[in-house]
Design a protein around this motif. Sequence first.
Motif, PDB file in Angstrom:
ATOM      1  N   ALA A  33     -36.727  -6.719   6.695  1.00 50.22           N
ATOM      2  CA  ALA A  33     -36.362  -5.303   6.733  1.00 50.22           C
ATOM      3  C   ALA A  33     -36.424  -4.762   8.154  1.00 50.22           C
ATOM      4  O   ALA A  33     -35.581  -3.959   8.574  1.00 50.22           O
ATOM      5  N   VAL A  34     -37.426  -5.205   8.918  1.00 51.85           N
ATOM      6  CA  VAL A  34     -37.556  -4.758  10.303  1.00 51.85           C
ATOM      7  C   VAL A  34     -36.383  -5.266  11.141  1.00 51.85           C
ATOM      8  O   VAL A  34     -35.836  -4.543  11.976  1.00 51.85           O
ATOM      9  N   ALA A  70     -29.179 -10.004   6.817  1.00 47.43           N
ATOM     10  CA  ALA A  70     -29.069  -9.507   8.182  1.00 47.43           C
ATOM     11  C   ALA A  70     -27.999  -8.431   8.326  1.00 47.43           C
ATOM     12  O   ALA A  70     -27.904  -7.785   9.373  1.00 47.43           O
ATOM     13  N   LEU A  71     -27.185  -8.232   7.288  1.00 50.44           N
ATOM     14  CA  LEU A  71     -26.083  -7.282   7.344  1.00 50.44           C
ATOM     15  C   LEU A  71     -26.388  -6.047   6.503  1.00 50.44           C
ATOM     16  O   LEU A  71     -27.377  -5.990   5.784  1.00 50.44           O
ATOM     17  N   ILE A  79     -21.251  -4.883   7.193  1.00 46.99           N
ATOM     18  CA  ILE A  79     -21.192  -4.709   8.648  1.00 46.99           C
ATOM     19  C   ILE A  79     -22.459  -5.292   9.266  1.00 46.99           C
ATOM     20  O   ILE A  79     -23.534  -5.237   8.672  1.00 46.99           O
ATOM     21  N   GLY A  80     -22.301  -5.818  10.477  1.00 47.83           N
ATOM     22  CA  GLY A  80     -23.437  -6.408  11.179  1.00 47.83           C
ATOM     23  C   GLY A  80     -23.458  -6.024  12.639  1.00 47.83           C
ATOM     24  O   GLY A  80     -23.865  -6.808  13.486  1.00 47.83           O
ATOM     25  N   THR A 132     -33.987 -16.625   4.772  1.00 50.35           N
ATOM     26  CA  THR A 132     -32.924 -15.899   4.101  1.00 50.35           C
ATOM     27  C   THR A 132     -32.559 -16.631   2.823  1.00 50.35           C
ATOM     28  O   THR A 132     -32.982 -17.750   2.573  1.00 50.35           O
ATOM     29  N   SER A 133     -31.721 -15.982   2.010  1.00 48.48           N
ATOM     30  CA  SER A 133     -31.312 -16.563   0.734  1.00 48.48           C
ATOM     31  C   SER A 133     -30.322 -17.698   0.912  1.00 48.48           C
ATOM     32  O   SER A 133     -30.094 -18.471  -0.012  1.00 48.48           O
ATOM     33  N   GLY A 134     -29.699 -17.781   2.089  1.00 50.92           N
ATOM     34  CA  GLY A 134     -28.679 -18.788   2.316  1.00 50.92           C
ATOM     35  C   GLY A 134     -27.288 -18.287   1.998  1.00 50.92           C
ATOM     36  O   GLY A 134     -26.296 -18.942   2.309  1.00 50.92           O
ATOM     37  N   SER A 135     -27.175 -17.119   1.380  1.00 50.48           N
ATOM     38  CA  SER A 135     -25.884 -16.525   1.055  1.00 50.48           C
ATOM     39  C   SER A 135     -25.367 -15.742   2.252  1.00 50.48           C
ATOM     40  O   SER A 135     -26.077 -14.907   2.803  1.00 50.48           O
ATOM     41  N   GLU A 136     -24.125 -16.001   2.675  1.00 54.18           N
ATOM     42  CA  GLU A 136     -23.566 -15.339   3.854  1.00 54.18           C
ATOM     43  C   GLU A 136     -22.463 -14.363   3.456  1.00 54.18           C
ATOM     44  O   GLU A 136     -21.810 -14.507   2.423  1.00 54.18           O
TER      45      GLU A 136
END
Length: 263
Positions: free
Chosen positions: A216-217, A39-40, A66-67, A21-25
């Motif tokens: 994406a999956v 992931a969101l 949203i997650g 991931t990019s590390g950005s949350e």
Amino acid sequence: MRTPPNERLTSDIVEAPLPATSGSERRCILSGDNAPREALVRLAIAPDGLVLPDPAGKAPGRGAWIGVSRAALETALAEGHLKRALMRAFKGAPLTIPDDLAARVEAALARHLADRLGLELRSGNIVLGSARIEEQARAGRLAALLHASDSSEDGRRKLDQAWRVGREAEGSGERGLVLPLDRNALSVALGRDNVVHLGVAGHSGDMRAAARVLQAVFRLSRFVFGDPADATADLVNNHGRDVPGHGDRPQAGRSTHDEYVKD
């Protein structure tokens, strides 16, 4: 487009790390949990106030994230929790939340995955045709092996065995990934007839294409299947051993910040 997971991670298979991931949350406005933005799902407001999914995260203006699963989103919508969360997130701006928002989110995530597969095909990173997939898998040239949700067990088993040979993982029980898309959706996405299986090339250890596809999956799988652990198991099936990931990333927890909207 709901399809039950065809495979479960069995006790003899070690769960693999997720794609990088990019590390950005961002913070989910419904659960309050933090997670990587990949992931969101971002929700944005159209000029007329309509709340719409923004899976690419590029729509102008402010967004809310949203997650949760589709079932949880439908419950939040029916009970008014989503409306209240969005009102806080968008600072009381006039909003129109469509009754079919959950279906729109799923359709948007499916399109996003289909678009990603199409891009990777045009970049030469997708391998099609059972015979060629088997050849490339045995040679260890695939970074990911993917199956349509309506693929047959026999067809998957043959390619899975070739996949294990190429990864020098015979006897491990590793399997290709069963996608949350059927053969018709895959055929449309890739512009080919009857796409049931596909491989993502990983030449010379380059796993970037596989990481992009698996991201994406993962989002679609988690939204459709519900349980993040189950979605992860069905998604990764040990592909992540060679894909840069965050297997040691701590579990997302409650944010100590009051900010709901981050762009």
